[in-house]
Scaffold this active site. Sequence first.
Site, PDB file in Angstrom:
ATOM      1  N   GLY A  46      -0.774  10.805   8.266  1.00  0.00           N
ATOM      2  CA  GLY A  46      -1.350  11.177   6.876  1.00  0.00           C
ATOM      3  C   GLY A  46      -2.917  12.016   7.003  1.00  0.00           C
ATOM      4  O   GLY A  46      -3.337  11.598   8.157  1.00  0.00           O
ATOM      5  N   GLN A  51     -10.992  14.535   4.883  1.00  0.00           N
ATOM      6  CA  GLN A  51     -11.175  14.196   6.290  1.00  0.00           C
ATOM      7  C   GLN A  51     -11.568  15.501   7.345  1.00  0.00           C
ATOM      8  O   GLN A  51     -11.874  15.291   8.304  1.00  0.00           O
ATOM      9  CB  GLN A  51      -9.808  13.414   6.833  1.00  0.00           C
ATOM     10  CG  GLN A  51      -9.721  11.967   6.027  1.00  0.00           C
ATOM     11  CD  GLN A  51      -8.587  11.545   6.777  1.00  0.00           C
ATOM     12  OE1 GLN A  51      -7.855  11.685   6.317  1.00  0.00           O
ATOM     13  NE2 GLN A  51      -8.687  10.689   7.775  1.00  0.00           N
ATOM     14  N   CYS A  94      -6.977   4.735  10.679  1.00  0.00           N
ATOM     15  CA  CYS A  94      -7.345   5.766   9.957  1.00  0.00           C
ATOM     16  C   CYS A  94      -8.099   6.787  11.044  1.00  0.00           C
ATOM     17  O   CYS A  94      -8.781   6.390  12.095  1.00  0.00           O
ATOM     18  CB  CYS A  94      -8.442   5.458   9.061  1.00  0.00           C
ATOM     19  SG  CYS A  94      -9.151   7.030   7.973  1.00  0.00           S
ATOM     20  N   LEU A  95      -7.499   8.197  11.000  1.00  0.00           N
ATOM     21  CA  LEU A  95      -8.147   9.177  11.913  1.00  0.00           C
ATOM     22  C   LEU A  95      -9.702   9.177  11.694  1.00  0.00           C
ATOM     23  O   LEU A  95     -10.471   9.550  12.776  1.00  0.00           O
ATOM     24  CB  LEU A  95      -7.576  10.516  11.754  1.00  0.00           C
ATOM     25  CG  LEU A  95      -5.989  10.358  11.910  1.00  0.00           C
ATOM     26  CD1 LEU A  95      -5.319  11.706  11.623  1.00  0.00           C
ATOM     27  CD2 LEU A  95      -5.705   9.840  13.223  1.00  0.00           C
ATOM     28  N   HIS A 136      -3.391   4.744   0.798  1.00  0.00           N
ATOM     29  CA  HIS A 136      -4.578   4.935   1.597  1.00  0.00           C
ATOM     30  C   HIS A 136      -5.025   6.335   1.497  1.00  0.00           C
ATOM     31  O   HIS A 136      -6.183   6.541   1.299  1.00  0.00           O
ATOM     32  CB  HIS A 136      -4.011   4.628   2.958  1.00  0.00           C
ATOM     33  CG  HIS A 136      -4.765   4.922   4.454  1.00  0.00           C
ATOM     34  ND1 HIS A 136      -5.429   4.026   5.263  1.00  0.00           N
ATOM     35  CD2 HIS A 136      -5.597   6.266   4.836  1.00  0.00           C
ATOM     36  CE1 HIS A 136      -6.247   4.672   6.226  1.00  0.00           C
ATOM     37  NE2 HIS A 136      -6.306   6.013   5.921  1.00  0.00           N
ATOM     38  N   GLU A 137      -4.316   7.331   1.625  1.00  0.00           N
ATOM     39  CA  GLU A 137      -4.765   8.951   1.519  1.00  0.00           C
ATOM     40  C   GLU A 137      -5.198   8.994   0.126  1.00  0.00           C
ATOM     41  O   GLU A 137      -6.325   9.704   0.046  1.00  0.00           O
ATOM     42  CB  GLU A 137      -3.332   9.859   1.714  1.00  0.00           C
ATOM     43  CG  GLU A 137      -2.796   9.615   2.903  1.00  0.00           C
ATOM     44  CD  GLU A 137      -3.753   9.712   4.119  1.00  0.00           C
ATOM     45  OE1 GLU A 137      -4.830  10.349   4.078  1.00  0.00           O
ATOM     46  OE2 GLU A 137      -3.498   8.906   5.255  1.00  0.00           O
ATOM     47  N   HIS A 140      -8.894   8.075   0.119  1.00  0.00           N
ATOM     48  CA  HIS A 140      -9.550   9.260   0.559  1.00  0.00           C
ATOM     49  C   HIS A 140     -10.409  10.015  -0.604  1.00  0.00           C
ATOM     50  O   HIS A 140     -11.180  10.565  -0.395  1.00  0.00           O
ATOM     51  CB  HIS A 140      -9.085   9.905   1.880  1.00  0.00           C
ATOM     52  CG  HIS A 140      -9.074   9.133   3.143  1.00  0.00           C
ATOM     53  ND1 HIS A 140     -10.240   8.620   3.659  1.00  0.00           N
ATOM     54  CD2 HIS A 140      -7.874   8.839   3.737  1.00  0.00           C
ATOM     55  CE1 HIS A 140      -9.935   8.213   4.949  1.00  0.00           C
ATOM     56  NE2 HIS A 140      -8.636   8.135   4.976  1.00  0.00           N
TER      57      HIS A 140
HETATM   58  O1  K1U Z   1      -6.450   8.903   8.553  1.00  0.00           O
HETATM   59  C1  K1U Z   1      -5.603   8.750   7.894  1.00  0.00           C
HETATM   60  O2  K1U Z   1      -5.683   8.792   6.714  1.00  0.00           O
HETATM   61  C2  K1U Z   1      -4.337   8.923   8.637  1.00  0.00           C
HETATM   62  C3  K1U Z   1      -3.771   7.466   9.023  1.00  0.00           C
HETATM   63  C4  K1U Z   1      -2.668   7.224   7.849  1.00  0.00           C
HETATM   64  C5  K1U Z   1      -2.405   5.778   7.597  1.00  0.00           C
HETATM   65  C6  K1U Z   1      -1.995   4.914   8.735  1.00  0.00           C
HETATM   66  C7  K1U Z   1      -1.334   3.770   8.821  1.00  0.00           C
HETATM   67  C8  K1U Z   1      -1.457   2.937   7.329  1.00  0.00           C
HETATM   68  C9  K1U Z   1      -2.116   3.812   6.186  1.00  0.00           C
HETATM   69  C10 K1U Z   1      -2.371   5.097   6.546  1.00  0.00           C
HETATM   70  C11 K1U Z   1      -3.171   7.578  10.283  1.00  0.00           C
HETATM   71  O3  K1U Z   1      -2.288   8.277  10.434  1.00  0.00           O
HETATM   72  S1  K1U Z   1      -3.581   6.496  11.510  1.00  0.00           S
HETATM   73  C12 K1U Z   1      -2.603   6.728  12.927  1.00  0.00           C
HETATM   74  C13 K1U Z   1      -1.384   6.346  12.755  1.00  0.00           C
HETATM   75  O4  K1U Z   1      -1.112   5.405  11.977  1.00  0.00           O
HETATM   76  C14 K1U Z   1      -0.350   6.712  13.741  1.00  0.00           C
HETATM   77  C15 K1U Z   1      -0.509   7.503  14.712  1.00  0.00           C
HETATM   78  C16 K1U Z   1       0.783   7.798  15.549  1.00  0.00           C
HETATM   79  C17 K1U Z   1       1.833   7.502  15.349  1.00  0.00           C
HETATM   80  C18 K1U Z   1       2.070   6.484  14.356  1.00  0.00           C
HETATM   81  C19 K1U Z   1       0.973   6.254  13.569  1.00  0.00           C
HETATM   82 ZN    ZN Z   2      -7.438   7.421   6.637  1.00  0.00          ZN
END
Ligand code: K1U
Ligand code: ZN
Length: 169
Positions: A46, A51, A94-95, A136-137, A140
């Site tokens: 996401g 971001q 979270c990225l 979560h998004e 943000h």
């Molecule tokens: O930064 C963000 O908002 C994105 C975040 C989304 C998220 C992940 C887990 C729970 C709630 C919201 C991410 O994508 S973090 C990276 C991640 O979860 C992932 C990366 C590669 C493969 C699978 C998952």
């Molecule tokens: Zn995030």
Amino acid sequence: MTILPIVTVPDPILKTISSPVDVVDDALRALMDDMLHTMYAAPGIGLAAIQVGRPLRVLVMDLADDTENPRPQYFVNPQITWASEELATYNEGCLSVPEQYADIDRPAECKISYLDYNGEQQDIHATGLFSTCIQHEIDHLNGVIFIDYLSNLKKNMVIRKVKKLVKED
Ligand code: K1U
Ligand code: ZN
């Protein structure tokens, strides 16, 4: 398409309350395409516009795993219209908080109304990881990051680790 730089904590821009989108036009679709490309490159599941430094109520998601075809989803002006009383816990990442994870409780299910890639009104019932990720998004878009749910002690520890990580890159 462009891979955009992702803002990390403690950049104050992440605290911005994003503004609603007036019209879903080609310029907005170009931003959503760039966001999706950026999210795939990270990689993540996401990404909210704030971001990548754009204070608009826009997010992209793709919950397909490596064995499936991509399933991009675009949400413009998303609103939670209902949330379950039952909670679910997920070890969130979270990225904007690279390499840090924490168990967060959120409503297990929710309903979302939003505009899609073509500006059409849609309503969706989210469960499982979809429910966790979209909440979560949407956080943000309201300037909230998952570490805001942690104690100040834990939150400051995470921010210190991210600062060190980003400096080393
Ligand atoms: O930064 C963000 O908002 C994105 C975040 C989304 C998220 C992940 C887990 C729970 C709630 C919201 C991410 O994508 S973090 C990276 C991640 O979860 C992932 C990366 C590669 C493969 C699978 C998952
Ligand atoms: Zn995030």
